[in-house]
Design a protein around this motif. Structure first.
Motif, PDB file in Angstrom:
ATOM      1  N   PHE A 219       0.848  -1.192   0.000  1.00 28.95           N
ATOM      2  CA  PHE A 219       0.000   0.000   0.000  1.00 28.95           C
ATOM      3  C   PHE A 219       0.885   1.245   0.000  1.00 28.95           C
ATOM      4  O   PHE A 219       1.934   1.278   0.648  1.00 28.95           O
ATOM      5  N   PRO A 220       0.492   2.295  -0.715  1.00 27.41           N
ATOM      6  CA  PRO A 220       1.359   3.474  -0.791  1.00 27.41           C
ATOM      7  C   PRO A 220       1.342   4.269   0.515  1.00 27.41           C
ATOM      8  O   PRO A 220       0.457   4.125   1.355  1.00 27.41           O
ATOM      9  N   THR A 221       2.343   5.142   0.621  1.00 23.12           N
ATOM     10  CA  THR A 221       2.362   6.120   1.705  1.00 23.12           C
ATOM     11  C   THR A 221       1.460   7.282   1.309  1.00 23.12           C
ATOM     12  O   THR A 221       1.592   7.840   0.220  1.00 23.12           O
ATOM     13  N   VAL A 222       0.528   7.627   2.201  1.00 22.80           N
ATOM     14  CA  VAL A 222      -0.451   8.678   1.924  1.00 22.80           C
ATOM     15  C   VAL A 222      -0.104   9.885   2.792  1.00 22.80           C
ATOM     16  O   VAL A 222      -0.121   9.802   4.023  1.00 22.80           O
ATOM     17  N   THR A 223       0.237  10.990   2.137  1.00 20.29           N
ATOM     18  CA  THR A 223       0.569  12.232   2.840  1.00 20.29           C
ATOM     19  C   THR A 223      -0.535  13.247   2.590  1.00 20.29           C
ATOM     20  O   THR A 223      -0.890  13.507   1.428  1.00 20.29           O
ATOM     21  N   ILE A 224      -1.079  13.821   3.686  1.00 15.68           N
ATOM     22  CA  ILE A 224      -2.160  14.805   3.593  1.00 15.68           C
ATOM     23  C   ILE A 224      -1.677  16.118   4.201  1.00 15.68           C
ATOM     24  O   ILE A 224      -0.990  16.127   5.224  1.00 15.68           O
ATOM     25  N   CYS A 225      -2.033  17.221   3.540  1.00 13.31           N
ATOM     26  CA  CYS A 225      -1.631  18.552   3.993  1.00 13.31           C
ATOM     27  C   CYS A 225      -2.828  19.484   3.910  1.00 13.31           C
ATOM     28  O   CYS A 225      -3.505  19.539   2.872  1.00 13.31           O
ATOM     29  N   LYS A 300      -9.847   4.231   9.047  1.00 13.08           N
ATOM     30  CA  LYS A 300     -10.138   2.812   8.938  1.00 13.08           C
ATOM     31  C   LYS A 300      -9.341   2.252   7.775  1.00 13.08           C
ATOM     32  O   LYS A 300      -9.330   2.835   6.682  1.00 13.08           O
ATOM     33  N   PHE A 301      -8.674   1.107   7.998  1.00 11.18           N
ATOM     34  CA  PHE A 301      -7.838   0.502   6.952  1.00 11.18           C
ATOM     35  C   PHE A 301      -8.152  -0.981   6.865  1.00 11.18           C
ATOM     36  O   PHE A 301      -8.134  -1.696   7.883  1.00 11.18           O
ATOM     37  N   SER A 302      -8.453  -1.435   5.651  1.00  7.73           N
ATOM     38  CA  SER A 302      -8.752  -2.837   5.368  1.00  7.73           C
ATOM     39  C   SER A 302      -9.895  -3.345   6.250  1.00  7.73           C
ATOM     40  O   SER A 302      -9.878  -4.477   6.742  1.00  7.73           O
ATOM     41  N   GLY A 303     -10.907  -2.486   6.456  1.00  6.00           N
ATOM     42  CA  GLY A 303     -12.067  -2.876   7.239  1.00  6.00           C
ATOM     43  C   GLY A 303     -11.845  -2.872   8.731  1.00  6.00           C
ATOM     44  O   GLY A 303     -12.752  -3.244   9.485  1.00  6.00           O
ATOM     45  N   LYS A 304     -10.685  -2.424   9.199  1.00  7.25           N
ATOM     46  CA  LYS A 304     -10.371  -2.408  10.625  1.00  7.25           C
ATOM     47  C   LYS A 304      -9.894  -1.018  11.007  1.00  7.25           C
ATOM     48  O   LYS A 304      -9.464  -0.244  10.156  1.00  7.25           O
ATOM     49  N   PRO A 305      -9.953  -0.689  12.297  1.00  7.42           N
ATOM     50  CA  PRO A 305      -9.434   0.613  12.716  1.00  7.42           C
ATOM     51  C   PRO A 305      -7.935   0.710  12.456  1.00  7.42           C
ATOM     52  O   PRO A 305      -7.207  -0.286  12.496  1.00  7.42           O
ATOM     53  N   CYS A 306      -7.521   1.909  12.172  1.00  2.79           N
ATOM     54  CA  CYS A 306      -6.104   2.119  11.874  1.00  2.79           C
ATOM     55  C   CYS A 306      -5.261   1.804  13.099  1.00  2.79           C
ATOM     56  O   CYS A 306      -5.543   2.283  14.217  1.00  2.79           O
ATOM     57  N   LEU A 355     -14.328  -0.724   0.639  1.00  2.00           N
ATOM     58  CA  LEU A 355     -14.472  -1.228   2.005  1.00  2.00           C
ATOM     59  C   LEU A 355     -13.165  -1.743   2.576  1.00  2.00           C
ATOM     60  O   LEU A 355     -13.011  -1.819   3.809  1.00  2.00           O
ATOM     61  N   TYR A 356     -12.212  -2.104   1.709  1.00  2.75           N
ATOM     62  CA  TYR A 356     -10.957  -2.695   2.182  1.00  2.75           C
ATOM     63  C   TYR A 356      -9.760  -1.789   1.894  1.00  2.75           C
ATOM     64  O   TYR A 356      -8.624  -2.255   1.852  1.00  2.75           O
ATOM     65  N   GLY A 357     -10.041  -0.523   1.735  1.00  4.18           N
ATOM     66  CA  GLY A 357      -8.959   0.422   1.551  1.00  4.18           C
ATOM     67  C   GLY A 357      -8.774   1.299   2.775  1.00  4.18           C
ATOM     68  O   GLY A 357      -9.067   0.901   3.906  1.00  4.18           O
ATOM     69  N   LEU A 358      -8.277   2.490   2.564  1.00  3.88           N
ATOM     70  CA  LEU A 358      -8.084   3.472   3.627  1.00  3.88           C
ATOM     71  C   LEU A 358      -9.228   4.481   3.563  1.00  3.88           C
ATOM     72  O   LEU A 358      -9.420   5.144   2.542  1.00  3.88           O
ATOM     73  N   LYS A 570     -14.666  13.474   3.363  1.00  2.00           N
ATOM     74  CA  LYS A 570     -14.298  12.059   3.509  1.00  2.00           C
ATOM     75  C   LYS A 570     -13.544  11.624   2.255  1.00  2.00           C
ATOM     76  O   LYS A 570     -13.795  12.130   1.148  1.00  2.00           O
ATOM     77  N   VAL A 571     -12.639  10.684   2.420  1.00  2.00           N
ATOM     78  CA  VAL A 571     -11.846  10.175   1.295  1.00  2.00           C
ATOM     79  C   VAL A 571     -11.639   8.685   1.485  1.00  2.00           C
ATOM     80  O   VAL A 571     -11.439   8.200   2.615  1.00  2.00           O
ATOM     81  N   HIS A 572     -11.728   7.945   0.365  1.00  2.00           N
ATOM     82  CA  HIS A 572     -11.509   6.492   0.350  1.00  2.00           C
ATOM     83  C   HIS A 572     -10.419   6.198  -0.685  1.00  2.00           C
ATOM     84  O   HIS A 572     -10.579   6.548  -1.863  1.00  2.00           O
ATOM     85  N   ILE A 573      -9.378   5.544  -0.274  1.00  2.00           N
ATOM     86  CA  ILE A 573      -8.250   5.199  -1.156  1.00  2.00           C
ATOM     87  C   ILE A 573      -8.143   3.686  -1.173  1.00  2.00           C
ATOM     88  O   ILE A 573      -7.924   3.061  -0.112  1.00  2.00           O
ATOM     89  N   TYR A 574      -8.231   3.073  -2.352  1.00  3.01           N
ATOM     90  CA  TYR A 574      -8.287   1.619  -2.441  1.00  3.01           C
ATOM     91  C   TYR A 574      -7.751   1.173  -3.795  1.00  3.01           C
ATOM     92  O   TYR A 574      -7.666   1.962  -4.748  1.00  3.01           O
ATOM     93  N   PHE A 575      -7.421  -0.119  -3.886  1.00  4.35           N
ATOM     94  CA  PHE A 575      -6.936  -0.725  -5.131  1.00  4.35           C
ATOM     95  C   PHE A 575      -8.134  -1.141  -5.974  1.00  4.35           C
ATOM     96  O   PHE A 575      -9.074  -1.776  -5.478  1.00  4.35           O
ATOM     97  N   GLU A 576      -8.099  -0.794  -7.244  1.00  2.41           N
ATOM     98  CA  GLU A 576      -9.119  -1.292  -8.165  1.00  2.41           C
ATOM     99  C   GLU A 576      -8.741  -2.670  -8.701  1.00  2.41           C
ATOM    100  O   GLU A 576      -9.631  -3.445  -9.083  1.00  2.41           O
TER     101      GLU A 576
END
Length: 643
Positions: A219-225, A300-306, A355-358, A570-576
């Motif tokens: 999974f990539p590193t996600v940087t938010i600013c 939430k990541f992969s359906g679980k809390p971070c 549902l299984y992303g970030l 809200k934002v959802h980041i996941y693999f297609e």
């Protein structure tokens, strides 16, 4: 003494016998000379020795002529295009020169003596013979070479040459010569085009798809600013004599609004901003930026809390008790203080879908924006964990009041190393960490900033940016607020526009080639409104419950649907897809293709092949280089003889 006299008399007798044989006609074509008494009349005229010697007189040899050697003729340099004048002998009469013979016995004998003197000596005869032999050998060699060339032309695999050198008529051979010239020009034109294509190094891209392993895809590193760098609530005073007041006034002056930025008075810096004169931008951001707790409210990541960044994947956490900020780490970028998820790059994903992303809910906090901030929302960057987050160039924006879906795919790029390709396989040796284009560009900017300002920007202070050469432990100075605004920003602007000059010379563009192997994440962004009108009442109630306020009250602390949409997203980041797309770039025109094209042109248009080239090379070596070498050998031998 007596013996010597006897020997001389014997020699005289032998000479007398030879002279008598000439008189008796034993040697045809040879006539006797005048008696010896003639020599006594004019001794200087008949001094054939050239040394002024007087011939010996023998009384009993009155009719004997001694055989003296002929005087050598002086060397005369021939004159080009000038006809030689006829030779005139002083012993000939006028009648003799006109072609008639004189009846005088003396004139006849003088003419015979002159002919005797003109005879070449034996040494000169040998030289003439050698020249004649060399001329004959040269002619023979030319004949052999011509015969050899005709034999070569008849046996070589180039068809045109055999026809041009055949014994056919001149018209037929002229037609073959014309065809050969046309084919030769066209063939070499095509060969030149093929060489130009090869020198341009064209490439082709090959696509390969690989299924994910059992461990999943990294999974990539996600940087938010947050677009807002400074929190307004931190500056609770406008007093210019306090540290907060001076920092607020400094930011108001130096922050551009609608592209306009006020100029900072450098002369009054030390007196007007004495409280923050040595403060850096990094120190100001750490104290005045938005906190992580006030930015990330749900994770939430992969359906679980971070999970926390240092937690084990097997640990179990309750969703209600989990800390959504534990998985984030602070990082400094051009946008100020930002936060990165999966900074170590150890998280993987084995399922697709939202549902299984970030999933994140972020608080924009527009109510706390600084008074000079004109853009609201967040900027997000997806990158590898070993890359510096250059969010200014590669990030995408999230606006408040929206729910964003980001579909990502892992792509891998492979390039062919030099000299066949474009990438440098030794780039890793020039950098302390994994080489990337981002690392190279940031180091390029930091080096030029250090040359001009003597310091670097606050976000360039990273372990992968080494500026001290063989002394990596020596850290460069971080620019303070004054240097940041008056020098560092101008350097970055000059590098972007290409107008920066150092010591009167223009700074060149960065030389940052692509690595031979690297990975990147491509993404597709789609957005929708959040929250929807169907659930707005429930959302308003839930937000007011969390904030401890009462919905519907007409005070500033009450949260309405408009205020929620201005401050939340809200934002959802996941693999297609979990498959990896590998793009391999390789040369499309190799040396083998060039050889094939050249051979095809030579074979089709000139009837030649590799055997023909070998035959031509062999002929040139034998009859051109060998001939030149033998000429040098003959020249060297001639010089040795002249010495």
């Amino acid at each position: 003494m007596k013996m010597k006299k006897v020997v001389e008399e014997v020699k005289d007798v032998i000479h007398l016998m030879n002279y008598k044989n000439i008189l008796e006609g034993e040697y045809p074509g040879v006539e006797a000379f005048t008696p010896y008494s003639k020599y006594k009349q004019d001794e200087s005229a008949f001094d054939m020795t050239g040394r002024g010697e007087r011939p010996t007189y023998y009384p009993y040899l009155e009719h004997y002529q001694p055989s003296y050697p002929a005087r050598p003729k002086p060397h005369r340099t021939p004159t080009r295009n000038k006809r030689p004048e006829p030779k005139v002998n002083k012993y000939h009469t006028q009648s003799d020169q006109s072609g008639s013979l004189s009846d005088s016995e003396d004139d006849r004998n003088a003419k015979e003596a002159d002919q005797f003197m003109e005879q070449e000596p034996p040494k000169r005869k040998k030289k003439a013979k050698r020249r004649a032999n060399r001329a004959a050998l040269e002619q023979k060699r030319q004949e052999i070479e011509m015969e050899t060339f005709k034999e070569f032309a008849s046996t070589v695999t180039a068809d045109y040459l055999a026809e041009m050198c055949s014994k056919a008529s001149n018209g037929r051979r002229l037609i073959w010569v014309s065809l050969w010239l046309a084919s030769f020009v066209y063939a070499w034109y095509n060969i030149a085009l093929s060489i130009g294509v090869y020198m341009s190094k064209p490439t082709a891209t090959k696509l390969n798809f690989y299924e994910a392993s059992s461990d999943g895809v990294t999974f990539p590193t996600v940087t938010i600013c947050n677009f807002n760098k400074f929190n307004k609530s931190y500056f609770d005073t406008d007093d210019i004599t306090t540290k907060k007041g001076q920092l607020k006034d400094f930011l108001k002056i130096t922050t551009p609004i609608w592209g306009h930025k006020q100029e900072l008075d450098s002369d009054s810096w030390d007196t007007k901003y004495d409280k923050i004169v040595q403060q850096s931008m990094k120190d100001a951001l750490q104290t005045a930026s938005h906190s992580l707790e006030g930015t990330v409210e749900f994770c939430k990541f992969s359906g679980k809390p971070c999970l926390p960044a240092d937690a084990n994947p097997g640990d179990i956490y309750d969703v209600e008790d989990a800390d959504p900020t534990a998985a984030f780490n602070p990082v400094f970028t051009e946008h100020g203080l930002c936060y990165s998820f999966n900074q170590n790059g150890n998280l993987t994903m084995s399922r697709t879908g939202a549902l299984y992303g970030l999933s994140l809910r972020l608080h924009v906090a527009q109510d706390d924006y600084f008074e000079t901030q004109d853009v609201a929302g967040f900027k997000v960057l997806l990158h590898n964990s070993y890359e510096p987050p250059m969010i200014e160039e590669y990030g995408f924006a999230l606006r408040p009041g929206s729910e964003t879906y980001v579909r990502i795919r892992l792509q891998k790029y492979k390039d062919t190393p030099r000299p066949l390709g474009y990438c440098d396989p030794f780039l890793e040796d020039k950098f302390s960490t994994n080489y990337t284009i981002s690392v190279c560009v940031m180091q390029y900017r930091a080096i030029n900033m250090l040359k001009v300002c003597g310091c670097i920007a606050f976000y360039m202070d990273r372990p992968d940016i080494v500026l001290s050469g063989d002394k990596p432990y020596m850290k460069p100075k971080i620019c303070n607020l004054k240097e940041e605004r008056t020098c560092a920003d101008n350097v970055l602007e000059g590098l972007a526009l290409g107008t920066l000059r150092i010591d009167g010379e223009k700074v060149p563009e960065p030389d940052c080639p692509s690595p031979c192997v690297y990975t990147t994440y491509t993404y597709t962004v789609s957005q929708s409104e959040y929250p929807s009108s169907a659930v707005k009442d429930k959302v308003v109630e839930e937000v007011n419950r969390q904030k401890g306020t009462t919905p519907g009250e007409e005070d500033a602390s009450s949260w309405t649907i408009e205020r929620i949409r201005d401050n939340y997203l809200k934002v959802h980041i996941y693999f297609e897809e979990l498959s990896t797309l590998e793009m391999e770039r390789h040369p499309s025109y190799l040396i083998s293709n060039l050889i094939g094209d050249v051979g095809g042109q030579l074979g089709l248009l000139l009837g030649m092949n590799i055997c023909s080239l070998v035959q031509f090379t062999d002929y040139i070596v034998r009859f051109s280089f060998f001939k030149g070498f033998m000429s040098l050998v003959r020249l060297y031998k001639a010089r040795r003889r002249n010495k």
